[in-house]
Design a protein around this motif. Structure first.
Motif, mmCIF file in Angstrom:
data_model
loop_
_atom_site.group_PDB
_atom_site.id
_atom_site.type_symbol
_atom_site.label_atom_id
_atom_site.label_comp_id
_atom_site.label_asym_id
_atom_site.label_seq_id
_atom_site.Cartn_x
_atom_site.Cartn_y
_atom_site.Cartn_z
ATOM 1 N N ILE A 124 0.871 -1.176 0.000
ATOM 2 C CA ILE A 124 0.000 0.000 0.000
ATOM 3 C C ILE A 124 0.903 1.219 0.000
ATOM 4 O O ILE A 124 1.979 1.208 0.607
ATOM 5 N N GLY A 125 0.490 2.253 -0.706
ATOM 6 C CA GLY A 125 1.355 3.417 -0.796
ATOM 7 C C GLY A 125 0.608 4.713 -1.019
ATOM 8 O O GLY A 125 -0.585 4.739 -1.350
ATOM 9 N N GLY A 126 1.345 5.800 -0.845
ATOM 10 C CA GLY A 126 0.796 7.128 -1.069
ATOM 11 C C GLY A 126 1.746 7.961 -1.890
ATOM 12 O O GLY A 126 2.963 7.798 -1.798
ATOM 13 N N ALA A 127 1.197 8.853 -2.700
ATOM 14 C CA ALA A 127 2.015 9.697 -3.564
ATOM 15 C C ALA A 127 1.370 11.072 -3.687
ATOM 16 O O ALA A 127 0.314 11.335 -3.111
ATOM 17 N N SER A 128 2.014 11.951 -4.446
ATOM 18 C CA SER A 128 1.486 13.295 -4.663
ATOM 19 C C SER A 128 0.093 13.232 -5.294
ATOM 20 O O SER A 128 -0.186 12.368 -6.123
ATOM 21 N N ALA A 129 -0.749 14.163 -4.907
ATOM 22 C CA ALA A 129 -2.108 14.224 -5.443
ATOM 23 C C ALA A 129 -2.093 14.639 -6.914
ATOM 24 O O ALA A 129 -1.165 15.314 -7.371
ATOM 25 N N PRO A 167 -7.274 -12.830 1.712
ATOM 26 C CA PRO A 167 -8.695 -12.453 1.747
ATOM 27 C C PRO A 167 -9.392 -12.580 3.089
ATOM 28 O O PRO A 167 -10.548 -13.009 3.152
ATOM 29 N N ALA A 168 -8.727 -12.236 4.175
ATOM 30 C CA ALA A 168 -9.387 -12.309 5.484
ATOM 31 C C ALA A 168 -10.434 -11.204 5.585
ATOM 32 O O ALA A 168 -10.158 -10.049 5.248
ATOM 33 N N PRO A 169 -11.636 -11.519 6.025
ATOM 34 C CA PRO A 169 -12.687 -10.507 6.164
ATOM 35 C C PRO A 169 -12.228 -9.328 7.023
ATOM 36 O O PRO A 169 -11.610 -9.513 8.069
ATOM 37 N N ASN A 170 -12.507 -8.120 6.552
ATOM 38 C CA ASN A 170 -12.223 -6.877 7.268
ATOM 39 C C ASN A 170 -10.745 -6.475 7.242
ATOM 40 O O ASN A 170 -10.389 -5.434 7.786
ATOM 41 N N LEU A 171 -9.876 -7.281 6.631
ATOM 42 C CA LEU A 171 -8.448 -6.952 6.622
ATOM 43 C C LEU A 171 -8.171 -5.669 5.844
ATOM 44 O O LEU A 171 -7.366 -4.838 6.276
ATOM 45 N N ALA A 172 -8.815 -5.481 4.716
ATOM 46 C CA ALA A 172 -8.566 -4.297 3.886
ATOM 47 C C ALA A 172 -8.884 -3.014 4.652
ATOM 48 O O ALA A 172 -8.130 -2.042 4.591
ATOM 49 N N THR A 173 -9.978 -3.022 5.385
ATOM 50 C CA THR A 173 -10.367 -1.832 6.141
ATOM 51 C C THR A 173 -9.386 -1.561 7.274
ATOM 52 O O THR A 173 -9.027 -0.411 7.545
ATOM 53 N N ILE A 174 -8.928 -2.620 7.949
ATOM 54 C CA ILE A 174 -7.949 -2.472 9.033
ATOM 55 C C ILE A 174 -6.653 -1.885 8.494
ATOM 56 O O ILE A 174 -6.080 -0.949 9.065
ATOM 57 N N VAL A 175 -6.178 -2.430 7.372
ATOM 58 C CA VAL A 175 -4.928 -1.959 6.765
ATOM 59 C C VAL A 175 -5.057 -0.504 6.331
ATOM 60 O O VAL A 175 -4.160 0.315 6.562
ATOM 61 N N LEU A 176 -6.167 -0.163 5.694
ATOM 62 C CA LEU A 176 -6.366 1.192 5.188
ATOM 63 C C LEU A 176 -6.339 2.219 6.311
ATOM 64 O O LEU A 176 -5.696 3.271 6.200
#
Length: 301
Positions: A124-129, A167-176
């Motif tokens: 997961i990553g972030g960059a300039s808008a 694919p663990a349920p709710n993992l994506a939301t926790i990570v985000l």
């Protein structure tokens, strides 16, 4: 006609209507006439259409990986993020699997490996808008003055990649949620700018397993779905012609405004500033873990 059908399959917010969700993904394939005739003959004999006939004929020839099913909900204490460079071998390997091809990142950026139960399960990553997206600009009330807006954009992080292979349920939301808090601190530490908002763009698509990629994890994390982009058409942002289907495609626009955070109005870029470049390089070196240590740790686990 195709555009009309596509429009009718979306609701008022721009998302696909889940009731139209197909079990298989449609593809266009060009086959020689003799092969089509043989395929139709097989279909008449076995009572199947062309698609089902192909599936049956390919059984035992092509290996189909079974989708991993995880029923246990993800646990926050098992998740951690590790800041890495884009040259890290684990990042490169996972980045290749993302549906958007890797063409590099221009400007500010921070990328992370996702660990779950001490195993690398994604990036997961972030960059300039991005500079211009009308619905985002209106939602965040950004300035119409070009110079001021350019400085404000330093306070917005674009979630440029989110690839999760477990694919663990709710993992994506926790990570985000964990990533938002982590990158906001790292962004301010490295670039000296307080984060005021997040953005991301999702190419909505029917997936091979019958599910739809539509940014559900962002909605679960209270991001706002603002609408759909217009796409780049036949040229990119620099006016150059291209044949990239992803650039031409419309994308869902998601944004999250952080309460109590103000947009940057004074920022000095590192371009053509040797001292600033040295300062950023020093901060990066202090923040990043040794890539060999991370690689060895993932192997041991």
């Amino acid at each position: 006609m195709n555009q009309q059908l596509r429009h009718n399959s979306r609701d008022k917010t721009g998302k696909f209507i889940e009731g139209n969700n197909p079990p298989c993904k449609q593809i266009n394939v060009c086959l020689p006439a003799p092969l089509i005739e043989s395929l139709d003959e097989y279909g008449r004999e076995h009572g199947t259409g062309r698609g089902k006939s192909l599936q049956r004929l390919l059984e035992g020839i092509l290996e189909v990986k079974e989708e991993e099913i995880v029923t246990e909900r993800a646990k926050k204490e098992k998740v951690r993020l590790e800041l890495v460079k884009t040259s890290h071998p684990l990042y490169i390997e996972l980045r290749k699997k993302h549906y958007i091809p890797n063409r590099g990142v221009v400007g500010q950026q921070l990328q992370y490996l996702i660990f779950y139960d001490e195993k690398v399960v994604g990036v997961i990553g972030g960059a300039s808008a991005v500079f211009k997206t009308q619905k985002r600009d209106e939602y965040l009330n950004l300035s119409t003055d070009r110079d001021l807006k350019t400085r404000q954009l330093n306070s917005i992080i674009n979630n440029n990649i989110f690839k999760l292979d477990y694919p663990a349920p709710n993992l994506a939301t926790i990570v985000l949620k964990m990533w938002r808090k982590r990158i906001a601190k790292d962004w301010e530490k490295l670039y000296g700018v307080e984060v005021a908002a997040f953005e991301t763009f999702v190419v909505e698509e029917r997936l091979w397993n019958g599910k739809t990629r539509n940014g559900a994890c962002y909605r679960a994390d209270n991001w706002q779905l603002l609408g759909i982009t217009t796409g780049y058409g036949q040229t990119n942002t620099r006016g150059r012609k291209h044949n990239n289907k992803l650039l031409k495609s419309q994308k869902l626009i998601y944004c999250l405004r952080l309460k109590g955070k103000k947009f940057c109005t004074n920022y000095t870029t590192s371009w053509n500033d040797k001292e600033r470049v040295k300062e950023l390089a020093k901060r990066r070196k202090e923040m990043f873990a040794d890539p060999l240590d991370i690689l060895l740790e993932s192997i041991r686990k």
